[in-house]
Design an enzyme around this catalytic site. Sequence first.
Site, PDB file in Angstrom:
ATOM      1  N   GLY A 101       0.745  -1.224  -0.179  1.00  0.00           N
ATOM      2  CA  GLY A 101      -0.090  -0.040  -0.044  1.00  0.00           C
ATOM      3  C   GLY A 101       0.787   1.169   0.163  1.00  0.00           C
TER       4      GLY A 101
ATOM      5  N   GLY B 263      -7.466  -3.619   1.435  1.00  0.00           N
ATOM      6  CA  GLY B 263      -7.717  -2.419   0.336  1.00  0.00           C
ATOM      7  C   GLY B 263      -7.079  -2.883  -0.828  1.00  0.00           C
TER       8      GLY B 263
ATOM      9  CD  GLU C 173      -1.315  -6.506   3.372  1.00  0.00           C
ATOM     10  OE1 GLU C 173      -0.966  -5.334   3.022  1.00  0.00           O
ATOM     11  OE2 GLU C 173      -2.461  -6.412   3.710  1.00  0.00           O
TER      12      GLU C 173
ATOM     13  CE  LYS D  13      -6.019   4.675   4.887  1.00  0.00           C
ATOM     14  NZ  LYS D  13      -4.663   4.106   4.720  1.00  0.00           N
TER      15      LYS D  13
END
Length: 230
Positions: free
Chosen positions: A33, A102, A109, A127
Amino acid sequence: MKTPGGSDAAKRRAGEHAADRVTDGDTVGLGTGSTAAHAIRSLGRAVDDGLDVRGVATSYASRDLAREAGVPLADLDAVERIDVAIDGADQVSDDLALIKGGGAAHAREKVVDAAAARFVVVVDPSKEVPVLDRSIPVEVLPDARTTVRRAIRELGGTPTLRAAERKDGPVVTDNGNLVLDCEFGTISDPGTLATGLATIPGVVEHGLFVDLADEVHVGRADGVTVRTPE
Ligand code: 5RP
């Protein structure tokens, strides 16, 4: 699915702050990300300056970025220990439960972040929420998508197959699976929901990360706040 928004400067502050705390000899889980990318680039600069680390990638994207940044890589199945993992999140609640996925990378992960001696989350303030309430990405075996959808509805969720943006048809993960984004409204008991999702046959991994984060580094306009579990 990504939530648009969040300042890149704040993401950068968080990513670099976490990377600065990596020490010589560490094996580092490299999240996926835009926020984790700042940490990877920062580690690359530190390696140029002599830091001795190796990274364990959580996706094709983080592997490619690490190569570009000059961070030496090791395979997950070849390392004995991960000292620290640095990864982003799509939502962080007051009690540090996370929604991730996302970027559809949450399966690898979770393996890397959970294996790390210290899991450091890096986010911008957009967030932060008191209670999780966004849709939960659920990676599913392609042939199981219909049965998993049914089971998710029985748990009270509304699943939507994630569509690809520059390809006809669905998103296919790095592991060759599909993603159902599952709306549950306000998630007041993420632990129970996490167990419910994990026990559905055909679910490879879901994006609820409960009791995993050791630190959350939040990049703000005037610096970085480090949150830890109470
Ligand atoms: C990928 C993830 C990301 O860490 C999450 O989507 C946050 O990304 P960004 O830092 O770009 O907002 O879970 O699967």
